[in-house]
Design an enzyme around this catalytic site. Structure first.
Site, PDB file in Angstrom:
ATOM      1  N   ASP A 246       0.829  -1.205   0.000  1.00 39.57           N
ATOM      2  CA  ASP A 246       0.000   0.000   0.000  1.00 39.57           C
ATOM      3  C   ASP A 246       0.867   1.260   0.000  1.00 39.57           C
ATOM      4  O   ASP A 246       1.980   1.245   0.523  1.00 39.57           O
ATOM      5  CB  ASP A 246      -0.912  -0.025   1.240  1.00 39.57           C
ATOM      6  CG  ASP A 246      -2.028   0.995   1.141  1.00 39.57           C
ATOM      7  OD1 ASP A 246      -2.294   1.507   0.035  1.00 39.57           O
ATOM      8  OD2 ASP A 246      -2.637   1.287   2.183  1.00 39.57           O
TER       9      ASP A 246
ATOM     10  N   ASN B  15     -10.734  -2.681  -6.367  1.00 38.48           N
ATOM     11  CA  ASN B  15      -9.867  -1.784  -7.148  1.00 38.48           C
ATOM     12  C   ASN B  15     -10.413  -1.451  -8.538  1.00 38.48           C
ATOM     13  O   ASN B  15      -9.958  -0.491  -9.169  1.00 38.48           O
ATOM     14  CB  ASN B  15      -8.443  -2.344  -7.269  1.00 38.48           C
ATOM     15  CG  ASN B  15      -7.644  -2.263  -5.993  1.00 38.48           C
ATOM     16  OD1 ASN B  15      -6.737  -3.062  -5.742  1.00 38.48           O
ATOM     17  ND2 ASN B  15      -7.952  -1.289  -5.136  1.00 38.48           N
TER      18      ASN B  15
HETATM   19  C1  FPP Z   1      -1.976   0.118  -3.189  1.00 41.29           C
HETATM   20  O1  FPP Z   1      -1.484   1.429  -3.251  1.00 41.29           O
HETATM   21  C2  FPP Z   1      -1.393  -0.679  -4.235  1.00 41.29           C
HETATM   22  C3  FPP Z   1      -2.095  -1.279  -5.252  1.00 41.29           C
HETATM   23  C4  FPP Z   1      -3.555  -1.175  -5.395  1.00 41.29           C
HETATM   24  C5  FPP Z   1      -1.417  -2.031  -6.298  1.00 41.29           C
HETATM   25  C6  FPP Z   1      -0.236  -2.872  -5.910  1.00 41.29           C
HETATM   26  C7  FPP Z   1       0.481  -3.140  -7.175  1.00 41.29           C
HETATM   27  C8  FPP Z   1       1.796  -3.133  -7.366  1.00 41.29           C
HETATM   28  C9  FPP Z   1       2.788  -2.979  -6.290  1.00 41.29           C
HETATM   29  C10 FPP Z   1       2.285  -3.262  -8.773  1.00 41.29           C
HETATM   30  C11 FPP Z   1       2.811  -4.521  -9.246  1.00 41.29           C
HETATM   31  C12 FPP Z   1       2.291  -5.773  -8.668  1.00 41.29           C
HETATM   32  C13 FPP Z   1       2.721  -6.989  -9.086  1.00 41.29           C
HETATM   33  C14 FPP Z   1       2.299  -8.219  -8.363  1.00 41.29           C
HETATM   34  C15 FPP Z   1       3.624  -7.130 -10.207  1.00 41.29           C
HETATM   35  P1  FPP Z   1      -2.516   2.598  -3.448  1.00 41.29           P
HETATM   36  O2  FPP Z   1      -2.635   2.880  -4.899  1.00 41.29           O
HETATM   37  O3  FPP Z   1      -3.826   2.285  -2.782  1.00 41.29           O
HETATM   38  O4  FPP Z   1      -1.792   3.771  -2.714  1.00 41.29           O
HETATM   39  P2  FPP Z   1      -2.454   4.964  -1.902  1.00 41.29           P
HETATM   40  O5  FPP Z   1      -3.196   4.355  -0.737  1.00 41.29           O
HETATM   41  O6  FPP Z   1      -1.275   5.773  -1.477  1.00 41.29           O
HETATM   42  O7  FPP Z   1      -3.358   5.692  -2.846  1.00 41.29           O
END
Ligand code: FPP
Length: 249
Positions: free
Chosen positions: A29, A77
Site C-alpha cells: 500500500d 480496485n
Molecule cells: C496500493 O497502493 C497498491 C495497489 C492497489 C497495487 C499494488 C500493485 C503493485 C505494487 C504493482 C505490481 C504488482 C505486481 C504483483 C507485479 P494505493 O494505490 O492504494 O496507494 P495509496 O493508498 O497511497 O493511494
C-alpha cells in the site's frame, strides 16, 4: 544506532533461520501517495511498487520463506479510474515479461488468489502462462492476489464445499476449520505467520480474512515503493521476538 542503518548482513545475522515465518502476507500500500509526494501520476507509484515486488520476492525466496502472498489488485480496485486500472494491468504484464524466467530459474511457483476470468484478455493470458510454466517448481510459492477479496474467497470456498457435499465427497458433519481451509485459494498452505502492511494504514482491507485468525501483524509508515529488503528483515526480526500463544497461555 538507527536500526535501518544496519547493513543487510547485520540484519540477517539477527534472524534465526530455524524459526523463519513459513508464510508472509503483504498488503502493498501507498503507491499513490508515494507518487503524489513527487507530483507524479499514480501509475508512477505502481511502477516503482513493481520494482519493490521484484526485490522482496527475490529476498524472501533467497532467505528460505516458503510462502509469500502479495495483495496486488482487490475486487474493489475496479472502482479506480480506467486509466489506473489499465496501468496496473500493464505493470503486471510487464512484471511477468521481466521476471518469469528468473522466477522459474529460482524454482518459484506462482499461484493466483482471486478470479482471473475478469482480467482483461492480455493480462489473463500472461498470468496463465506464468502459472503453467512454474507449476512444477518446488521452491517458494508466490501467491499473487488479483481481483481478490477475502469475503469473495470465503463464498468461493462455500460454493466448492457445497458442490463436494452434493457429490458425496465430504460429509458436512466432518467439516472443521482445517478442512474448510482446503476450499480456499491457499489450499494446502499454512496460514500466514506474519502480515506486513506498510503505508501507515491500520486495517485489513478484505485480505485473507479466513487465514489470518492468529497471524502476527507488522505495520510501518513507510510507503510500499520505499519498502526494501531491510524492512522485510526488520519485520522478521520483530516477528521472532513475539510470543505466539494461539489462544493458549
Ligand atoms: C496500493 O497502493 C497498491 C495497489 C492497489 C497495487 C499494488 C500493485 C503493485 C505494487 C504493482 C505490481 C504488482 C505486481 C504483483 C507485479 P494505493 O494505490 O492504494 O496507494 P495509496 O493508498 O497511497 O493511494
Amino acid at each position: 544506532m538507527n536500526v535501518i542503518n544496519q547493513t543487510i548482513e547485520e540484519l540477517k545475522s539477527q534472524i534465526n533461520i530455524e524459526k523463519l515465518p513459513k508464510h508472509i502476507a503483504i498488503i502493498m500500500d501507498g503507491n499513490g501517495r508515494w507518487a503524489k509526494k513527487r507530483f507524479l501520476p499514480r501509475n508512477f507509484g505502481h511502477q516503482e511498487g513493481m520494482e519493490r515486488v521484484i526485490e522482496i520476492v527475490s529476498a524472501a525466496s533467497n532467505l528460505g520463506i516458503k510462502y509469500l502472498s502479495l495483495y496486488a489488485f482487490s475486487t474493489e480496485n475496479w472502482k479506480r479510474p480506467m486509466e489506473e486500472v489499465q496501468g496496473l494491468m500493464k505493470i503486471l504484464v510487464q512484471y511477468i515479461a521481466k521476471e518469469l524466467d528468473k522466477l522459474h530459474k529460482n524454482n518459484v511457483k506462482v499461484q493466483i488468489m482471486g478470479d482471473i476470468n475478469k482480467l482483461p484478455e492480455f493480462a489473463r493470458k500472461e498470468v496463465i502462462k506464468t502459472i503453467e510454466k512454474t507449476s512444477l517448481n518446488t521452491g517458494m510459492i508466490l501467491n499473487i492476489a488479483l481481483n481478490y477479496g477475502g469475503r469473495d474467497e470465503i463464498i468461493f470456498g462455500i460454493k466448492n464445499l457445497l458442490n463436494d457435499v452434493e457429490m458425496g465427497k465430504i460429509d458436512i458433519n466432518d467439516l472443521n476449520a482445517d478442512k474448510f481451509s482446503d476450499y480456499l485459494y491457499t489450499k494446502g498452505q499454512p496460514d500466514p505467520d506474519l502480515l506486513i502492511r506498510p503505508s501507515g494504514e491500520l486495517r485489513i482491507s478484505n485480505f485473507m480474512l479466513y487465514q489470518i485468525a492468529y497471524t502476527e501483524f507488522w505495520l510501518s509508515d513507510v510507503l510500499w515503493p520505499d519498502f526494501t529488503e531491510k524492512h522485510l528483515l526488520l519485520s522478521i526480526i520483530d516477528y521472532q521476538k513475539r510470543n505466539r500463544r494461539f489462544g493458549g497461555i
